[in-house]
Design a protein around this motif. Sequence first.
Motif, PDB file in Angstrom:
ATOM      1  N   ILE A  75      -8.038-108.177  24.708  1.00  0.00           N
ATOM      2  CA  ILE A  75      -8.791-106.938  24.523  1.00  0.00           C
ATOM      3  C   ILE A  75      -7.921-105.738  24.881  1.00  0.00           C
ATOM      4  CG2 ILE A  75     -10.853-105.647  25.200  1.00  0.00           C
ATOM      5  CD1 ILE A  75     -12.096-108.389  25.947  1.00  0.00           C
ATOM      6  N   GLY A  76      -7.603-104.923  23.875  1.00  0.00           N
ATOM      7  CA  GLY A  76      -6.931-103.655  24.104  1.00  0.00           C
ATOM      8  C   GLY A  76      -5.463-103.698  24.469  1.00  0.00           C
ATOM      9  N   ALA A  77      -4.760-104.764  24.154  1.00  0.00           N
ATOM     10  CA  ALA A  77      -3.333-104.831  24.476  1.00  0.00           C
ATOM     11  C   ALA A  77      -2.536-104.254  23.313  1.00  0.00           C
ATOM     12  CB  ALA A  77      -2.911-106.264  24.753  1.00  0.00           C
ATOM     13  N   GLY A  78      -2.086-103.039  23.475  1.00  0.00           N
ATOM     14  CA  GLY A  78      -1.332-102.370  22.423  1.00  0.00           C
ATOM     15  C   GLY A  78       0.163-102.516  22.615  1.00  0.00           C
ATOM     16  N   PHE A  79       0.886-101.456  22.280  1.00  0.00           N
ATOM     17  CA  PHE A  79       2.340-101.519  22.328  1.00  0.00           C
ATOM     18  C   PHE A  79       2.961-100.672  23.435  1.00  0.00           C
ATOM     19  CE2 PHE A  79       1.604-103.093  18.019  1.00  0.00           C
ATOM     20  CZ  PHE A  79       2.390-104.224  18.059  1.00  0.00           C
ATOM     21  N   ASN A  80       2.160-100.187  24.393  1.00  0.00           N
ATOM     22  CA  ASN A  80       2.758 -99.474  25.537  1.00  0.00           C
ATOM     23  C   ASN A  80       3.585-100.421  26.388  1.00  0.00           C
ATOM     24  OD1 ASN A  80       1.689 -97.050  24.811  1.00  0.00           O
ATOM     25  ND2 ASN A  80      -0.068 -97.181  26.171  1.00  0.00           N
ATOM     26  N   THR A  81       3.010-101.568  26.688  1.00  0.00           N
ATOM     27  CA  THR A  81       3.711-102.599  27.473  1.00  0.00           C
ATOM     28  C   THR A  81       3.427-103.967  26.859  1.00  0.00           C
ATOM     29  OG1 THR A  81       1.831-102.688  28.985  1.00  0.00           O
ATOM     30  CG2 THR A  81       3.701-101.310  29.652  1.00  0.00           C
ATOM     31  N   PRO A  82       3.935-104.245  25.669  1.00  0.00           N
ATOM     32  CA  PRO A  82       3.592-105.487  24.978  1.00  0.00           C
ATOM     33  C   PRO A  82       4.073-106.750  25.685  1.00  0.00           C
ATOM     34  CG  PRO A  82       5.363-104.369  23.830  1.00  0.00           C
ATOM     35  CD  PRO A  82       4.870-103.430  24.897  1.00  0.00           C
ATOM     36  N   THR A  83       5.096-106.631  26.516  1.00  0.00           N
ATOM     37  CA  THR A  83       5.597-107.818  27.206  1.00  0.00           C
ATOM     38  C   THR A  83       4.681-108.269  28.334  1.00  0.00           C
ATOM     39  OG1 THR A  83       6.966-106.453  28.652  1.00  0.00           O
ATOM     40  CG2 THR A  83       8.017-107.330  26.669  1.00  0.00           C
ATOM     41  N   VAL A  84       3.722-107.432  28.710  1.00  0.00           N
ATOM     42  CA  VAL A  84       2.808-107.779  29.803  1.00  0.00           C
ATOM     43  C   VAL A  84       1.641-108.626  29.300  1.00  0.00           C
ATOM     44  CG1 VAL A  84       1.234-106.836  31.537  1.00  0.00           C
ATOM     45  CG2 VAL A  84       3.438-105.742  31.127  1.00  0.00           C
ATOM     46  N   THR A  85       1.063-108.282  28.166  1.00  0.00           N
ATOM     47  CA  THR A  85      -0.126-108.998  27.690  1.00  0.00           C
ATOM     48  C   THR A  85       0.003-109.480  26.253  1.00  0.00           C
ATOM     49  OG1 THR A  85      -1.488-107.631  29.131  1.00  0.00           O
ATOM     50  CG2 THR A  85      -2.627-108.854  27.428  1.00  0.00           C
ATOM     51  N   TRP A 137     -13.248-102.419  23.150  1.00  0.00           N
ATOM     52  CA  TRP A 137     -13.840-103.456  23.995  1.00  0.00           C
ATOM     53  C   TRP A 137     -15.356-103.478  23.898  1.00  0.00           C
ATOM     54  CZ3 TRP A 137     -17.416-102.008  27.513  1.00  0.00           C
ATOM     55  CH2 TRP A 137     -17.444-100.664  27.872  1.00  0.00           C
ATOM     56  N   ASN A 138     -15.954-102.347  23.515  1.00  0.00           N
ATOM     57  CA  ASN A 138     -17.413-102.285  23.441  1.00  0.00           C
ATOM     58  C   ASN A 138     -17.993-103.213  22.377  1.00  0.00           C
ATOM     59  OD1 ASN A 138     -16.304-100.701  21.479  1.00  0.00           O
ATOM     60  ND2 ASN A 138     -17.862 -99.122  21.579  1.00  0.00           N
ATOM     61  N   VAL A 139     -17.131-103.821  21.548  1.00  0.00           N
ATOM     62  CA  VAL A 139     -17.592-104.823  20.595  1.00  0.00           C
ATOM     63  C   VAL A 139     -18.278-105.975  21.338  1.00  0.00           C
ATOM     64  CG1 VAL A 139     -15.476-106.187  20.503  1.00  0.00           C
ATOM     65  CG2 VAL A 139     -16.926-106.096  18.522  1.00  0.00           C
ATOM     66  N   LEU A 140     -17.935-106.158  22.602  1.00  0.00           N
ATOM     67  CA  LEU A 140     -18.510-107.230  23.404  1.00  0.00           C
ATOM     68  C   LEU A 140     -19.705-106.780  24.231  1.00  0.00           C
ATOM     69  CD1 LEU A 140     -15.164-108.803  24.653  1.00  0.00           C
ATOM     70  CD2 LEU A 140     -16.566-109.505  22.712  1.00  0.00           C
ATOM     71  N   SER A 141     -20.162-105.566  24.017  1.00  0.00           N
ATOM     72  CA  SER A 141     -21.218-105.003  24.861  1.00  0.00           C
ATOM     73  C   SER A 141     -22.559-105.729  24.721  1.00  0.00           C
ATOM     74  CB  SER A 141     -21.407-103.518  24.573  1.00  0.00           C
ATOM     75  OG  SER A 141     -21.860-103.342  23.246  1.00  0.00           O
ATOM     76  N   ALA A 171     -22.161-113.077  20.191  1.00  0.00           N
ATOM     77  CA  ALA A 171     -21.793-111.667  20.183  1.00  0.00           C
ATOM     78  C   ALA A 171     -20.579-111.417  19.290  1.00  0.00           C
ATOM     79  CB  ALA A 171     -21.502-111.179  21.605  1.00  0.00           C
ATOM     80  N   VAL A 172     -19.579-112.277  19.375  1.00  0.00           N
ATOM     81  CA  VAL A 172     -18.377-112.094  18.554  1.00  0.00           C
ATOM     82  C   VAL A 172     -18.725-112.304  17.082  1.00  0.00           C
ATOM     83  CG1 VAL A 172     -16.086-113.011  18.028  1.00  0.00           C
ATOM     84  CG2 VAL A 172     -16.751-112.635  20.391  1.00  0.00           C
ATOM     85  N   LEU A 173     -19.493-113.338  16.783  1.00  0.00           N
ATOM     86  CA  LEU A 173     -19.869-113.595  15.391  1.00  0.00           C
ATOM     87  C   LEU A 173     -20.680-112.444  14.808  1.00  0.00           C
ATOM     88  CD1 LEU A 173     -20.794-117.381  15.484  1.00  0.00           C
ATOM     89  CD2 LEU A 173     -18.753-116.340  14.504  1.00  0.00           C
ATOM     90  N   ALA A 174     -21.538-111.866  15.615  1.00  0.00           N
ATOM     91  CA  ALA A 174     -22.374-110.765  15.142  1.00  0.00           C
ATOM     92  C   ALA A 174     -21.555-109.511  14.852  1.00  0.00           C
ATOM     93  CB  ALA A 174     -23.447-110.441  16.182  1.00  0.00           C
ATOM     94  N   GLN A 175     -20.400-109.367  15.470  1.00  0.00           N
ATOM     95  CA  GLN A 175     -19.620-108.140  15.358  1.00  0.00           C
ATOM     96  C   GLN A 175     -18.592-108.146  14.243  1.00  0.00           C
ATOM     97  OE1 GLN A 175     -20.256-105.394  16.875  1.00  0.00           O
ATOM     98  NE2 GLN A 175     -21.858-106.262  18.137  1.00  0.00           N
TER      99      GLN A 175
END
Length: 112
Positions: A24-34, A74-78, A97-101
């Motif tokens: 959830i939300g792992a972009g390219f600021n620090t890709p080696t972390v997540t 992340w609110n897709v999981l709300s 929840a994931v299937l519904a989204q």
Amino acid sequence: QKALIDWVKTAKKDDKKKLVVVEIGAGFNTPTVTRFPAESIVRDFGNGAALVRINPSDPEVPYDLKAVGIPMGWNVLSDLNFEGKQNKELEEAAEEAVLAQSGRVCAYLRQR
């Protein structure tokens, strides 16, 4: 980190085990972390693993992985409500929840 590596190694030994990495939300600021470690875990696990990447700006997934990118935050999981639920109920609520989204996730999971 060692505990995760040990768990993945143990889980890989059981052909019946499947793994879904939800990132959830792992972009390219620090890709080696997540981001890159999540992809590596799925690659290392093999055919029984899949990646679900939830990211509004960087949902792309590698072509060589069983993966789906959801271009939302992340609110897709709300819709999840875990209060008072046991493991099986939690699993079913998360899947629902994931299937519904996302139609893409729905189609992907139906193929499995």
